[in-house]
Design an enzyme around this catalytic site. Sequence first.
Site, mmCIF file in Angstrom:
data_model
loop_
_atom_site.group_PDB
_atom_site.id
_atom_site.type_symbol
_atom_site.label_atom_id
_atom_site.label_comp_id
_atom_site.label_asym_id
_atom_site.label_seq_id
_atom_site.Cartn_x
_atom_site.Cartn_y
_atom_site.Cartn_z
ATOM 1 N N HIS A 138 5.726 -2.531 -4.176
ATOM 2 C CA HIS A 138 5.406 -2.191 -2.785
ATOM 3 C C HIS A 138 3.924 -1.840 -2.789
ATOM 4 O O HIS A 138 3.555 -0.684 -3.016
ATOM 5 C CB HIS A 138 6.255 -1.031 -2.290
ATOM 6 C CG HIS A 138 7.728 -1.249 -2.457
ATOM 7 N ND1 HIS A 138 8.395 -2.295 -1.866
ATOM 8 C CD2 HIS A 138 8.671 -0.562 -3.158
ATOM 9 C CE1 HIS A 138 9.686 -2.239 -2.175
ATOM 10 N NE2 HIS A 138 9.876 -1.203 -2.969
ATOM 11 N N THR A 139 3.080 -2.838 -2.565
ATOM 12 C CA THR A 139 1.640 -2.652 -2.773
ATOM 13 C C THR A 139 1.022 -1.651 -1.817
ATOM 14 O O THR A 139 -0.010 -1.055 -2.132
ATOM 15 C CB THR A 139 0.919 -4.003 -2.631
ATOM 16 O OG1 THR A 139 1.218 -4.563 -1.351
ATOM 17 C CG2 THR A 139 1.377 -4.966 -3.717
ATOM 18 N N CYS A 140 1.610 -1.476 -0.651
ATOM 19 C CA CYS A 140 1.054 -0.501 0.303
ATOM 20 C C CYS A 140 1.067 0.904 -0.267
ATOM 21 O O CYS A 140 0.215 1.736 0.074
ATOM 22 C CB CYS A 140 1.848 -0.531 1.607
ATOM 23 S SG CYS A 140 1.778 -2.118 2.439
ATOM 24 N N PHE A 141 2.074 1.177 -1.113
ATOM 25 C CA PHE A 141 2.225 2.527 -1.669
ATOM 26 C C PHE A 141 1.848 2.573 -3.156
ATOM 27 O O PHE A 141 2.105 3.577 -3.814
ATOM 28 C CB PHE A 141 3.673 2.999 -1.495
ATOM 29 C CG PHE A 141 4.137 2.976 -0.065
ATOM 30 C CD1 PHE A 141 3.771 3.973 0.817
ATOM 31 C CD2 PHE A 141 4.929 1.931 0.402
ATOM 32 C CE1 PHE A 141 4.190 3.947 2.130
ATOM 33 C CE2 PHE A 141 5.356 1.896 1.728
ATOM 34 C CZ PHE A 141 4.981 2.903 2.597
ATOM 35 N N THR A 174 4.142 -5.852 5.092
ATOM 36 C CA THR A 174 3.035 -5.480 5.977
ATOM 37 C C THR A 174 2.329 -4.281 5.369
ATOM 38 O O THR A 174 2.804 -3.680 4.407
ATOM 39 C CB THR A 174 3.544 -5.100 7.386
ATOM 40 O OG1 THR A 174 4.458 -3.990 7.266
ATOM 41 C CG2 THR A 174 4.231 -6.279 8.055
#
Length: 859
Positions: free
Chosen positions: A823-826, A537
């Site tokens: 972890h593409t969100c970060f 997410t």
Amino acid sequence: MPTSDIPGSSYVNSTRMKPEEYDSEVPEDDGAADYAAAVADSPYSSWASSSQASSSSNSQLVHPSQLQFFVRMLSDNRNISIQACPGDTVESIGEKIWKHTGIPLFQQRLIYRGKQLQCQHSLAQCDIENDATIQLVGRLKSTGHPKACKIVEDLRSTIGRLHRGETIPSALEIIKSCLYEYLSNTPKASFESAKEHFQIFISSLAPSALIMLYMSPIEDNVKIAEESILHFLYLIQTMLPVYYHPICVPTVIEFCRLLKGVPRCVSLYSSCRIYLCILLKNIGLPQASSKIDSVGKLMLVKGILPFIREIAERFVPFNTNSALDLEVMQSDLDALSVFVSCVYNASKENPRHPDEISLSPPRKLSYFPYLFEATRDIYHIFDNMLLKMEFCLIRLEGQLASNSTWEGDVVHQQSSQYLAILKELNIISALYVGCKQRFWSTMARRKIPLSYLIIRHVKRTDDHWWLLECKEITDLEAKRHMLMMLFPENADDFDEPTEIYIDRSHLLTESFDYVAKADPESLHGSLFVEFKDEEATGPGVEREWFYLVCQSLFSQQNDLFIACPNDCSRFYPNPASEGNPSSLEHYIFAGRMIALAMKNKVQVGITLDRLFFLQLAGLQVSLEDVSEADPWLYSSCRKILEMDPDFIDSDALGLTFVREVEELGSRKVIELLPGGENIAVNSKNRNQYVNLLVQNQFVSSISKQVAHFKEGFADILFSDKNVNFFFSSLDPEDFDFMLQGRTGDICIQAWKSHTEYIGYKESDLQIAWFWEIVDTMTPEQKHELLFFWTSVKNLPVEGFCGLGANLQLCTSPSPITHLPTSHTCFYRLCLPAYPSMSVMRDRLLIVAQDHVVSSFGTW
């Protein structure tokens, strides 16, 4: 930098025109007599002349000879001896009579040879001779407002006693009570009666009495006068309806006129001028401006002319060495903005006045030169301030180029005010012939510092959209900074984000249900995207969703868009989809998705063809614009246009004004003109044929699709009225860049400088191997690796800085047999400690493949 080196510096030496340079001849058909007669009945006629020391020196040719004549007062048979020049106006004579007799101008009627003299005519025009006798017939003193006269008498009596040194208990409350009572008794039923009511206040010299008290050597009197004047002006603004403000303006101008130029009155004068500007703004409102006729607006220009001159004199002469006094300048610019509006409205009301003003006084203005004088003085302000501002921008550009530390520099401290000054200059430039082009040319020469100012200082609450009127004066980053403000913020106005829960196997269908069927307002907030049966997410998933949906929407499999033959990432609507209502709904969906992607600063890897963009911007499409969409048609049309005329006229091509299309497996003939099937293409009409062919195939055939896409895009903007402005402010290449991002090779040095290490050290072998491997990748592999790492395939316009945070390269606890994870969100890439460069290369090349980078990430 010397002044002579600054473009346009020759304007510095421009001087005011002398009175002799005005054209004193008034053509019979220019309406001078009508204006003069109307001025006599204008609500401004009783005060406008007092705003200048000598009307004659400003309005007429001054002859060296003097006239001496007599004014006979019929009321008591007294004669007044008057000396004047033939060029003096009747109005100026009325002022002299006012000083001798105390009879206000609006109560005077001057009769000569049986005719009433008009106030704007000169003595020469009235044929006044030496030793002539003019009869003064005083109008009956107004008895329609006895209560107003009594209130003013009480007010003046109280002020007179204070001025003589008497002590009056509660004097301030008494004066305030008189002022309040006077305004309360303003007639509400009749506008004309209200005008007479206010004329009593001026003609009875009540403003002069208050100013006299303010000039008193007694300190208490000064405080009483100042508070009373400000209280009165405040009551005018708050007690009376806006449509009565036009009749209040003369009173405020009278206060300003009496205070202007007196050193000890600077503060009070400044306050009065602020109230004047507030009233002038209010009378620009429809309910108030309708109360002022064209003559009233011209007379208003005469009243504010001294204040325009005051500003002009403060800005002249131009001095590149002097710092800008921004506190004074901002106050003057605020006032100038209002004064310019008044002058513009007056010039617009005059049917004989052009939209743009020439700096040569037209003969038609000779009977009312104040308008020309005001426009000329405003031009002097524009001229000198434009030079001053260009010098400031040159200096700012030099400091930006040197990368010096200049936070404490005066120019830097003042730079936040530059845009406000330039905005006012832009408004003024529209008034004058050729000045708009001069202003834009100056700004285009200073694109670098101007773009810097926009990015550094323009906020959502600012009104600086004028900066996008000319595309050449700003760079793309500055345009993008402003246009992004047309989108609503993902903000706290929305309690909950819009949740989108998608099954990858039904990506387009379910996304359509969430986006196309949603209320547009619900999409103005933030989004929360999640794929079914996946743990990931956050922003990375949201970016991936945008990319995948847009790629699917513009896929050839959907038949919504056609890819250009020579560039498969460039699209325009499919004409064959016009008759399908379901397809038209999908164009709304496509428009919303593209707008949402731009709003959320996601690069989706597709662009719109030039002919598509031009129609979104409301611009014409020509043959040159379809070269990418249909190279074959473009080439054929070019050949037709370049063929020998005799060959075309021989009808060897057999062309007529029709176009053949394939529809449902059969050929259909479309006439480009009524009866076009029988009209042969020849050397005289071939340009028309090519234009009609282009318009039919690439404009009219996709007009519905374009309209629906534009509707969807407009749904996401803060206001759907901004959609035309959004597209027209950009060039097609700008829109491409904003939507697609940087498509070229990625700079390894920039990538390294925006990467931080967690668990690893920069000196570790794995880090050295990593960058060496990435450096040897193809541009496509680098973009795929970046996409795996961040869910951003193409970097934003600003490069890595546009990502909003550094990338992270972290150690991974996974065995060396595993692939890297992200972890593409970060923006985090987790890299196992591979034992050799060859093993690391194999693993990295696997994740840098298109079929791998989709459906990734753990958070």
